[in-house]
Design an enzyme around this catalytic site. Structure first.
Site, PDB file in Angstrom:
ATOM      1  N   ASP A  62      38.339 -93.849 -52.071  1.00 38.87           N
ATOM      2  CA  ASP A  62      38.486 -94.223 -53.530  1.00 38.87           C
ATOM      3  C   ASP A  62      39.591 -94.074 -53.917  1.00 38.87           C
ATOM      4  O   ASP A  62      40.493 -93.554 -53.451  1.00 38.87           O
ATOM      5  CB  ASP A  62      37.476 -93.023 -54.199  1.00 38.87           C
ATOM      6  CG  ASP A  62      35.854 -93.333 -54.081  1.00 38.87           C
ATOM      7  OD1 ASP A  62      35.632 -94.419 -53.352  1.00 38.87           O
ATOM      8  OD2 ASP A  62      35.077 -92.270 -54.354  1.00 38.87           O
ATOM      9  N   TYR A  85      36.662 -84.864 -43.989  1.00 35.69           N
ATOM     10  CA  TYR A  85      37.093 -84.770 -45.225  1.00 35.69           C
ATOM     11  C   TYR A  85      37.530 -83.450 -45.741  1.00 35.69           C
ATOM     12  O   TYR A  85      36.785 -82.404 -45.125  1.00 35.69           O
ATOM     13  CB  TYR A  85      36.347 -85.396 -46.173  1.00 35.69           C
ATOM     14  CG  TYR A  85      36.322 -86.614 -46.193  1.00 35.69           C
ATOM     15  CD1 TYR A  85      36.942 -87.457 -47.149  1.00 35.69           C
ATOM     16  CD2 TYR A  85      35.268 -87.516 -45.431  1.00 35.69           C
ATOM     17  CE1 TYR A  85      36.939 -88.906 -47.148  1.00 35.69           C
ATOM     18  CE2 TYR A  85      35.141 -88.937 -45.399  1.00 35.69           C
ATOM     19  CZ  TYR A  85      36.130 -89.638 -46.255  1.00 35.69           C
ATOM     20  OH  TYR A  85      35.916 -91.051 -46.404  1.00 35.69           O
TER      21      TYR A  85
END
Lengths: 488, 488
Positions: free
Chosen positions: A133, A223
């Site tokens: 993103d 992540y």
């Protein structure tokens, strides 16, 4: 708005200056290896642009500007994987978008074209591990692509050119400096990092078998989400994070992207941990696992990492997971809320809540079987030296803030009770998640998009799902946008 | 240039958004004390502007917009000292300049005028402790000024109004909410912090006797310069820093500002230390003074502080001192260079060298005798909470960098050998200071400016010096620009 922008121009100019310093520094860095004192590949097209953050050769020359068009058909191609690190804070995300030029992928393809490593994106056989993103960074974004090669003999991933030159290097080919000793490959890392912005670095490359895909051959993604302890109960958060592990339906812990054909929300989480950035900073220095001494208070300024490893992730999934953990850490929700939201039988519709902020999120690792990474050496040193300078500025600013906060503490200031990553006064009249209004159900969304032609009902490849992306889907032509592997 | 600016607009918008969040947070913060739910002083003029970073009341109203002009002659005045903290990174310096609006002082006077605490700068009896350069921050900048007061009875620094209203508060006066219980003063901190940008906070105030001057009554100034260890020999730097202590002629360790009448370069340094930011981070945790264990390597990512205390400082003096210490820490110069440059007999002209970068420098403290500071409470909490949010973002970004650097180390990257605060490749063919070309001598500069009329020869107030600022001096009308106390 434009008024503020003008006021900030001065500040911008300083930013630009800082980037130019890093540029000079990088040139200095380059001079340390003798190989590349001469014209560098990106100057083949004779361009002399010098945007900030773009590494340009200090030895630029126009001597190639009149050359014949570059003929790729003389050159071997090679299917390779590239491992890319970037700081996403100043980008609108990884993937190219119509509405903005400020994406990592756009910069990447500028570099690939400028260095003549590809002819165009369409014919480059490009695949990416996943999107990230706006504002999200990556230490290990991996792409697979066919690049120009210097190997005229068979090798892993090598495709020999249609027109083979008689032994010698083609007239229109790259200058001799670019061809490493016979049998060795072009220096992909050096070529690309020269023309990429400072905040995007190619760290590594590996030859790959034809058909090897960064998208489909990725075994797992990891992540990291960085956050300060502040007033959070990180021990409780760590315990709660365990509840994400396993295979669950995450429709209540992501942004349902039905319009782009994401219809299946089961995902498998392999590991979810919360730990201090400095392993032995909290608890006993000798033994990080040792219990914390209740007499010595926790340091609210300690930084922690939420690390999550899974096969694949849904849109905004990690930031929604983190939002829940932050509510739990603030004691606004109990850890049980995670199980309740993963139980889509009892809770088929997602309660409205906002995901955690973007800038602390990093796509840290992607695992691929059997890739032999080739990088290292001078390029790693330069990437590290540039990053150390950026770290130094950021660390100094952090300590200037911290120094002032200590001064305020000495004056009697108490530290804020609300999470330091979100706007304050969140705790005032907090509304529990399960009492909040809910979003549309999956079924309602599907009907909605079928009516608008962005989804079509028929025998799609999605097995049981008889619905697939329609002609009017935003990402209809986006090959690298799998219905079921969309990432944060 | 403008090309890059456009490219960065998106990034700017995010910055603005971030500031607005802090704004909201601050409003939330304000709601926590009940006193100020209603119209706040800055809305007296009915303005409803909302620039980013400017704290505005969420309860704004136009109800005062039609009032009569504010009549200061009805109000008492009070001579006070204000203690101001600011982050200088986005400003062109503290002092107002003709060529830019982006100064801390400009924001400060906007706030003082908007809150009707002063009528104008000229009549406000304003003095400042000192200027700080572009990019330099302060935790304790102090100014003295006459502010509107709510005390109609005698008090320290209070001057009663010419027109005394018959007991009651003047019709055109501030709304009742602003007048605290009889005998207590206006809430200067709350009033000013509402309208100041987030990166400028008034931390404290003190009533001051008439004639008390932030400029002339300052007993000492303390600066801090933050830097990472990197490859530096900080122990050697700490030893070298001692050589600055005492009274010396610093003409070779500052920017000679002869054009503005700075003709005397003797300054007294009271203390100069270099220490780790986390006192017990290096060496033995139990005892910071314990010698470092040679077997366990120093952490190059540890942050240190160069702290220097003096009566007054010359233009760029601290950053020139730091530049020398950084050269010494890199072993490019020996500590002896400090004594050599302070010996203006042997070295009457300054060798050309560039001062250290601006952003790590903070004017940390200013000492004044006998001021009774009044601040604290809710305002400190709000300042601290806002600063914690800024710290959090900065700290998270710092750790994202650090996490990537660790990843690179794991891949075999070595850390940079040159100082992390300056562009790399400095060490390559380094030219020793005493072998470099020199700047003009003091005498040559004086002649130069006398010729141009910016200096005049006659009996100036500077004692022995028969030279003073001329009519064409840049700062001729700048009352707060003392010839001999100009600061970094």
């Amino acid at each position: 708005m434009s008024d503020e922008l003008l006021q900030r121009v001065k500040y911008l100019e300083e930013e630009v200056e800082r980037l130019k310093n890093q540029l000079r520094m990088n040139n200095g860095c380059r001079e340390e290896d003798d190989v590349n004192k001469k014209t560098t590949p990106e100057t083949l097209d004779g361009q002399t642009e010098s945007k900030p953050g773009v590494t340009i050769s200090s030895k630029k020359t126009k001597k190639h500007s009149t050359q014949r068009p570059f003929d790729f058909s003389y050159h071997p191609r090679r299917h390779v994987a590239l491992r890319i690190a970037y700081l996403g804070w100043e980008y609108q995300g990884f993937a190219v978008q119509e509405n903005t030029d400020k994406t990592v992928e756009a910069r990447l393809f500028e570099a690939l074209l400028k260095t003549r490593l590809i002819q165009d994106r369409q014919t480059s056989n490009y695949q990416r591990c996943g999107r990230t993103d706006k504002g999200v960074s990556a230490f290990s974004q991996v792409i697979t692509i066919d690049l120009r090669s210097s190997l005229f003999s068979p090798g892993l991933g090598v495709t020999l050119p249609d027109k083979t030159p008689s032994g010698t290097y083609p007239k229109t080919g790259t200058p001799a400096k670019n061809s490493a000793p016979a049998g060795s490959e072009l220096d992909y890392l050096k070529m690309l990092n020269r023309v990429l912005p400072q905040d995007i670095r190619v760290l590594d490359w590996a030859p790959a078998a034809d058909g090897f895909s960064a998208r489909f051959d990725c075994q797992s993604r990891t992540y990291r989400y960085y956050f300060p302890r502040g007033p959070l109960d990180v021990e409780l958060m760590a315990e709660a994070a365990q509840r994400f592990v396993g295979t669950h339906d995450f429709r209540n812990v992501c942004k349902m992207d039905v319009g782009n054909g994401v219809l299946q929300f089961q995902r498998t989480i392999l590991a979810a941990t919360i730990r201090p950035f400095e392993e032995n900073a909290s608890g006993n220095p000798e033994d990080p696992q040792a219990p914390h001494d209740p007499n010595d208070p926790y340091d609210p300024y300690e930084i922690f990492i939420f690390e999550i490893k899974g096969l694949a992730f849904l849109y905004h999934q990690v930031r929604c997971m983190m939002a829940l953990l932050l509510l739990i850490g603030q004691k606004l929700e109990s850890p049980e809320i995670i199980n309740q939201l993963l139980d889509v039988g009892s809770n088929p519709r997602k309660p409205q809540y906002s995901m955690a902020v973007d800038f602390p999120l990093v796509l840290y690792g992607c695992d691929y079987p059997g890739l032999a990474w080739q990088g290292g050496g001078a390029e790693l040193y330069c990437a590290s030296a540039a990053l150390q300078q950026q770290w130094a500025r950021s660390a100094v600013e952090t300590h200037v803030y911290r120094g002032m906060l200590r001064g305020l503490e000495a004056m009697g200031a108490e530290s804020s009770k609300s999470c330091w990553l979100v706007e304050g006064s969140r705790m005032k009249n907090y509304k529990p998640l399960l009492e909040r209004p809910c979003c549309e159900s999956l079924e309602a969304r599907i009907d909605h998009f079928v009516k608008r032609g962005r989804l079509e009902r028929d025998d799609g490849e999605n097995g049981g799902e008889a619905v697939h992306r329609g002609k009017r889907s935003k990402h209809f032509q986006d090959s690298a946008q799998p219905p079921t592997t969309k990432l944060n």
